[in-house]
Design an enzyme around this catalytic site. Sequence first.
Site, mmCIF file in Angstrom:
data_model
loop_
_atom_site.group_PDB
_atom_site.id
_atom_site.type_symbol
_atom_site.label_atom_id
_atom_site.label_comp_id
_atom_site.label_asym_id
_atom_site.label_seq_id
_atom_site.Cartn_x
_atom_site.Cartn_y
_atom_site.Cartn_z
ATOM 1 N N LYS A 80 0.748 -1.226 0.386
ATOM 2 C CA LYS A 80 -0.188 0.077 -0.019
ATOM 3 C C LYS A 80 0.980 1.353 0.033
ATOM 4 C CE LYS A 80 -3.682 2.144 3.069
ATOM 5 N NZ LYS A 80 -4.402 1.912 4.310
ATOM 6 N N SER A 155 -8.957 1.830 3.137
ATOM 7 C CA SER A 155 -8.255 2.853 2.604
ATOM 8 C C SER A 155 -7.347 1.837 1.354
ATOM 9 C CB SER A 155 -7.391 3.634 3.403
ATOM 10 O OG SER A 155 -6.664 2.728 4.374
ATOM 11 N N SER A 179 -8.856 -0.909 7.134
ATOM 12 C CA SER A 179 -8.634 -0.338 6.261
ATOM 13 C C SER A 179 -8.218 -1.932 5.395
ATOM 14 C CB SER A 179 -7.999 0.559 6.561
ATOM 15 O OG SER A 179 -8.716 2.102 6.291
#
Length: 473
Positions: A80, A155, A179
Amino acid sequence: MRGTELILSPATWQVRLLRSGEISAGELAEAYLAQIERLNPRLNAITDCDPESVRAQARVLDRVPEGERGPLHGLPVTIKSSISVAGSLCEVGSLLHAQFRPQEDAVLVGRLRRAGALLLGTTNCPEFLMNYHSENRIHGRTNNPWDLARTPGGSSGGEAAAIAAGLSGAGLGSDSGGSVRVPAHYSGICALKPTPGRLPEQGHLPPCAGPFASLGAIGPMARSVGDVELLFRTLAGASAVDPAGAPVALSQPGEAELRAQRIGLLDDDAAMTPETREALLAAAEALRARGYAVQPVRSRALDDLLEQARRLWWILFVRAGAMLFRPATVGREQELSAGFLEFLEIAEAEPPLTGEELLGAWVEADGVRQRLLGAMQECPVLLTPVCSVPAFRHGERGWQVGSERVEYLEAMRYTQWFNLLGAPATVVPVGRSPEGLPIGVQVAGRPWQDEVVLGIAGDLERDFGYRPPPLAT
């Protein structure tokens, strides 16, 4: 085995083939690069991938003697883009950090490299990670591989979409309010939000500090629970400079210890789609069939505690989070994404936090944690939904579920509880919506019992688990 069959197989299987020399790191890397070339233009999941760097890593790995190969030898992984990878884009989805390339790896990225993983690149996320959908002004919108008109969540949405569609073997996301778990649920993969302190968080942007040190954690994401556990066991352990780290040794709970865990079922909440509840009940029945004691645990007292946990999470994550970002964003609103401005608007609909209110919430949070842990003594593991709904269409912010209107942030409360509690929670794909979208179920436990949660999730997966989205095959 065809390229797509290989890359969609469990990471644990791929690693066995790589370590034994049955396939080379170069061969596997090329298969993943081909999938990225084929599907990433439609998904927009990976935002920074240099094929020549990937091939160079593979050549180095293929020269490692068989007896010296690490536990992740040659496994292609993604990260990420809020977790530092030296030389790769780590923009946290914001124009304020455009083209930022850290010079050093995050601690966990360094551990991945030492374990032999091959880093494919970094994945898309919402600006400053403050949304349950992944879209920003630098790289645009990430699409769900099950339905391109829907979000893979946030996210860690780019990470989930990449893994689900076979663009990556596994990876790292982060989770302060669901997330890694919400994207896993939306995309049909597995993920673990570990107990904060089990995996070092240095190198994450923004830093996991203050209230975020107990709310958030970097967590592994993959297509199977076994893959998630492989990453967790490979990466776990406090670093020497981690202020939130805890020297908790890895455990290996056996079958008898796992079956002794009483599981509480949170199933009487009307604010979830019928298919979500069906998946939850199917998961409960599957665990009972494997010898687990599963019992409903909802009560007015527990509901009140969970609502208190969500209210405090809101203060510490949403309202305090907006205050944290304000100094860097004031006067630069024209550079911010619509999603982040929406987050600020939601947070700033309430008065600014006073120091007294913030301190009071921080203190109250420990009291709520204590009472929740007390409530979990009889059932130390909880089986819950992940979200009220499956993956939503881009732009949606509320849903009619039966007779109830469920708003955007409220739909994710099942994950937010365990961020406030600082507890481990994992997600396993179980059901399908009428549109064919995946529906996950959450298995959560008491702090530091990550291995127990993974063990039970692994048992659950034996009856359900990952299926590739049609476009991936």
